[in-house]
Design a protein around this motif. Sequence first.
Motif, PDB file in Angstrom:
ATOM      1  N   SER A 377       0.849  -1.190   0.000  1.00  0.00           N
ATOM      2  CA  SER A 377       0.000   0.000   0.000  1.00  0.00           C
ATOM      3  C   SER A 377       0.884   1.239   0.000  1.00  0.00           C
ATOM      4  CB  SER A 377      -0.883  -0.015   1.248  1.00  0.00           C
ATOM      5  OG  SER A 377      -1.691   1.135   1.296  1.00  0.00           O
ATOM      6  N   PRO A 378       0.616   2.216  -0.858  1.00  0.00           N
ATOM      7  CA  PRO A 378      -0.571   2.487  -1.664  1.00  0.00           C
ATOM      8  C   PRO A 378      -0.440   2.051  -3.125  1.00  0.00           C
ATOM      9  CG  PRO A 378       0.776   4.445  -1.623  1.00  0.00           C
ATOM     10  CD  PRO A 378       1.556   3.369  -0.897  1.00  0.00           C
ATOM     11  N   ALA A 379      -0.064   0.803  -3.375  1.00  0.00           N
ATOM     12  CA  ALA A 379       0.174   0.359  -4.748  1.00  0.00           C
ATOM     13  C   ALA A 379      -1.085   0.450  -5.604  1.00  0.00           C
ATOM     14  CB  ALA A 379       0.712  -1.068  -4.752  1.00  0.00           C
ATOM     15  N   ALA A 380      -2.254   0.172  -5.034  1.00  0.00           N
ATOM     16  CA  ALA A 380      -3.474   0.232  -5.845  1.00  0.00           C
ATOM     17  C   ALA A 380      -3.755   1.666  -6.287  1.00  0.00           C
ATOM     18  CB  ALA A 380      -4.655  -0.344  -5.064  1.00  0.00           C
ATOM     19  N   THR A 381      -3.695   2.616  -5.332  1.00  0.00           N
ATOM     20  CA  THR A 381      -3.866   4.033  -5.685  1.00  0.00           C
ATOM     21  C   THR A 381      -2.819   4.456  -6.706  1.00  0.00           C
ATOM     22  OG1 THR A 381      -4.674   4.496  -3.449  1.00  0.00           O
ATOM     23  CG2 THR A 381      -3.952   6.379  -4.751  1.00  0.00           C
ATOM     24  N   SER A 382      -1.595   3.963  -6.531  1.00  0.00           N
ATOM     25  CA  SER A 382      -0.451   4.385  -7.344  1.00  0.00           C
ATOM     26  C   SER A 382      -0.309   3.591  -8.634  1.00  0.00           C
ATOM     27  CB  SER A 382       0.846   4.216  -6.533  1.00  0.00           C
ATOM     28  OG  SER A 382       0.730   4.748  -5.244  1.00  0.00           O
ATOM     29  N   SER A 383      -1.217   2.665  -8.913  1.00  0.00           N
ATOM     30  CA  SER A 383      -0.976   1.648  -9.939  1.00  0.00           C
ATOM     31  C   SER A 383      -0.610   2.224 -11.307  1.00  0.00           C
ATOM     32  CB  SER A 383      -2.183   0.713 -10.066  1.00  0.00           C
ATOM     33  OG  SER A 383      -3.365   1.445 -10.336  1.00  0.00           O
ATOM     34  N   LEU A 384      -1.327   3.239 -11.774  1.00  0.00           N
ATOM     35  CA  LEU A 384      -1.018   3.784 -13.100  1.00  0.00           C
ATOM     36  C   LEU A 384       0.323   4.515 -13.106  1.00  0.00           C
ATOM     37  CD1 LEU A 384      -4.559   5.007 -14.178  1.00  0.00           C
ATOM     38  CD2 LEU A 384      -3.235   3.161 -15.240  1.00  0.00           C
ATOM     39  N   ALA A 385       0.688   5.123 -11.961  1.00  0.00           N
ATOM     40  CA  ALA A 385       1.997   5.779 -11.871  1.00  0.00           C
ATOM     41  C   ALA A 385       3.119   4.749 -11.819  1.00  0.00           C
ATOM     42  CB  ALA A 385       2.050   6.694 -10.651  1.00  0.00           C
ATOM     43  N   ILE A 386       2.923   3.663 -11.037  1.00  0.00           N
ATOM     44  CA  ILE A 386       3.928   2.588 -11.024  1.00  0.00           C
ATOM     45  C   ILE A 386       4.040   1.984 -12.421  1.00  0.00           C
ATOM     46  CG2 ILE A 386       4.597   0.366 -10.018  1.00  0.00           C
ATOM     47  CD1 ILE A 386       2.912   1.097  -7.565  1.00  0.00           C
ATOM     48  N   GLY A 387       2.887   1.770 -13.065  1.00  0.00           N
ATOM     49  CA  GLY A 387       2.889   1.248 -14.425  1.00  0.00           C
ATOM     50  C   GLY A 387       3.664   2.146 -15.370  1.00  0.00           C
ATOM     51  N   GLN A 388       3.522   3.454 -15.170  1.00  0.00           N
ATOM     52  CA  GLN A 388       4.251   4.421 -15.988  1.00  0.00           C
ATOM     53  C   GLN A 388       5.752   4.334 -15.715  1.00  0.00           C
ATOM     54  OE1 GLN A 388       3.284   8.732 -15.414  1.00  0.00           O
ATOM     55  NE2 GLN A 388       1.875   8.388 -17.119  1.00  0.00           N
ATOM     56  N   THR A 389       6.111   4.241 -14.435  1.00  0.00           N
ATOM     57  CA  THR A 389       7.516   4.139 -14.042  1.00  0.00           C
ATOM     58  C   THR A 389       8.159   2.890 -14.643  1.00  0.00           C
ATOM     59  OG1 THR A 389       7.120   5.312 -11.954  1.00  0.00           O
ATOM     60  CG2 THR A 389       9.076   3.920 -12.057  1.00  0.00           C
ATOM     61  N   VAL A 390       7.463   1.757 -14.522  1.00  0.00           N
ATOM     62  CA  VAL A 390       7.995   0.507 -15.075  1.00  0.00           C
ATOM     63  C   VAL A 390       8.035   0.574 -16.597  1.00  0.00           C
ATOM     64  CG1 VAL A 390       7.675  -1.998 -15.237  1.00  0.00           C
ATOM     65  CG2 VAL A 390       7.209  -0.833 -13.070  1.00  0.00           C
ATOM     66  N   SER A 391       7.014   1.181 -17.209  1.00  0.00           N
ATOM     67  CA  SER A 391       6.972   1.301 -18.672  1.00  0.00           C
ATOM     68  C   SER A 391       8.174   2.095 -19.186  1.00  0.00           C
ATOM     69  CB  SER A 391       5.683   1.995 -19.113  1.00  0.00           C
ATOM     70  OG  SER A 391       4.571   1.191 -18.838  1.00  0.00           O
ATOM     71  N   GLU A 392       8.518   3.157 -18.471  1.00  0.00           N
ATOM     72  CA  GLU A 392       9.680   3.951 -18.887  1.00  0.00           C
ATOM     73  C   GLU A 392      10.947   3.114 -18.864  1.00  0.00           C
ATOM     74  OE1 GLU A 392       9.459   7.191 -16.147  1.00  0.00           O
ATOM     75  OE2 GLU A 392       7.706   8.078 -17.153  1.00  0.00           O
ATOM     76  N   LYS A 393      11.065   2.236 -17.847  1.00  0.00           N
ATOM     77  CA  LYS A 393      12.231   1.363 -17.770  1.00  0.00           C
ATOM     78  C   LYS A 393      12.210   0.338 -18.916  1.00  0.00           C
ATOM     79  CE  LYS A 393      12.670   1.719 -12.710  1.00  0.00           C
ATOM     80  NZ  LYS A 393      14.016   2.338 -12.692  1.00  0.00           N
ATOM     81  N   VAL A 394      11.017  -0.147 -19.243  1.00  0.00           N
ATOM     82  CA  VAL A 394      10.884  -1.111 -20.354  1.00  0.00           C
ATOM     83  C   VAL A 394      11.248  -0.429 -21.677  1.00  0.00           C
ATOM     84  CG1 VAL A 394       9.245  -2.473 -21.711  1.00  0.00           C
ATOM     85  CG2 VAL A 394       9.140  -2.536 -19.207  1.00  0.00           C
ATOM     86  N   LEU A 395      10.661   0.739 -21.914  1.00  0.00           N
ATOM     87  CA  LEU A 395      10.830   1.394 -23.225  1.00  0.00           C
ATOM     88  C   LEU A 395      12.258   1.865 -23.448  1.00  0.00           C
ATOM     89  CD1 LEU A 395       7.443   3.317 -23.454  1.00  0.00           C
ATOM     90  CD2 LEU A 395       8.085   1.134 -24.473  1.00  0.00           C
ATOM     91  N   ALA A 396      13.006   2.049 -22.358  1.00  0.00           N
ATOM     92  CA  ALA A 396      14.429   2.371 -22.511  1.00  0.00           C
ATOM     93  C   ALA A 396      15.190   1.214 -23.159  1.00  0.00           C
ATOM     94  CB  ALA A 396      15.039   2.697 -21.155  1.00  0.00           C
ATOM     95  N   ARG A 397      14.609  -0.002 -23.104  1.00  0.00           N
ATOM     96  CA  ARG A 397      15.259  -1.190 -23.700  1.00  0.00           C
ATOM     97  C   ARG A 397      14.868  -1.360 -25.173  1.00  0.00           C
ATOM     98  NH1 ARG A 397      16.337  -4.614 -19.165  1.00  0.00           N
ATOM     99  NH2 ARG A 397      16.034  -3.356 -17.276  1.00  0.00           N
TER     100      ARG A 397
END
Length: 398
Positions: A377-397
């Motif tokens: 917690s607060p992963a559910a509230t933060s989910s789209l932001a965490i998804g964005q953070t992880v996506s940025e790490k993915v797209l860097a590859r």
Amino acid sequence: MIDVTIIGGGIVGLATALQLKQQRPDLTIVLIEKEPAVARHQTGHNSGVIHSGLYYKPGSLKATNCIRGYQLLLDFCNAEGIAYDLCGKIVVATKQEEIPQLDMLHTRGQQNGLGGLRRMSLAELREIEPHVNGVAGMFVPQTGIIDYKEVSDKYAEKFQALGGEIRLAERVEQVTPGNSISIVVTDKNRYETKLVVNCAGLYSDKIAQLTQRDAVDVRIIPFRGEYFKIRPEKEYLVKNLIYPVPDPNFPFLGVHFTRMIHGGVEAGPNAVLAFQREGYTKSDINLKELFETLSWPGFQKVAAKYWQTGLGEMYRSFSKAAFTRALQELIPDVQENDLESGGAGVRAQACDRTGGLLDDFAILETDKAINVVNAPSPAATSSLAIGQTVSEKVLARF
């Protein structure tokens, strides 16, 4: 050949999949979930609170992702017609020695950009929650309630509409990183993928170990939170959300009262060690997983440090009277026979070897894998932001 394989169909995995597919529709993305439906564990068992970002250290991943994710979540729900209610909550100091911690929370909330926080006397608190008791408190207008299962289902629907693929009822058994591709083997299929993203929640450390072998020096310790429900005829005791001032040394918020988006009021949770990772009842025991928990040096240090707190939580787990007394610190009018059994959730709490209970989100990376190893917690509230953070790490590859 798959570009990105996401392991875990909770709200964080689904949000990551959706954010990735929206940013790069050309990528082939497959999400693998071991259950027959998404959001079956932490997401589907949480209390449905939209967190404001009040508690988190300014500049931490929790703070930045919660505050960014909060607005992204509300925008998403507005666009998709998902019901929520920004009803606000009160945080109550029940004794004088909690006032400095309440002051700290007020300052921290302001540092995190929360406007409209109000310090309150008991009389002012009772204008909002007539049955509450305490010495002082604070009103947090940003807090709300929602159904995160509904949010998760919408993430999944939109991801699939964009061409993403979700494979349900498949358990990942092996991940073999290679020079250019990794092999993900489930109990049903074999996938060749360029990148693995691990959002496996209660098993995130296990999946991380498959991708990094012995380099992962944290373990998930499962803590069960048990709830009671207030009987319908006594729901008038709680208007919205009532929280205690949390213990700064412990990563849990203490027993509190939460009005639910679909009706009803939950009271709880406690925080007891679960005897298996998906141990939702006292009788759920997996001896292998329990041994892994008890033998982890970090857990042994936590147990030595917090044994009194742990015993108190365990006592409340078995004693409804003790649980009621804890609730009565906030609402004295609550009686034992006002409570009926509610649900339970299991929190995936990462613990390092030295006994540190990781308080912030934690992401470990290798050439072939991105592992979200701590998303409490607060992963559910933060989910789209965490998804964005992880996506940025993915797209860097890519």
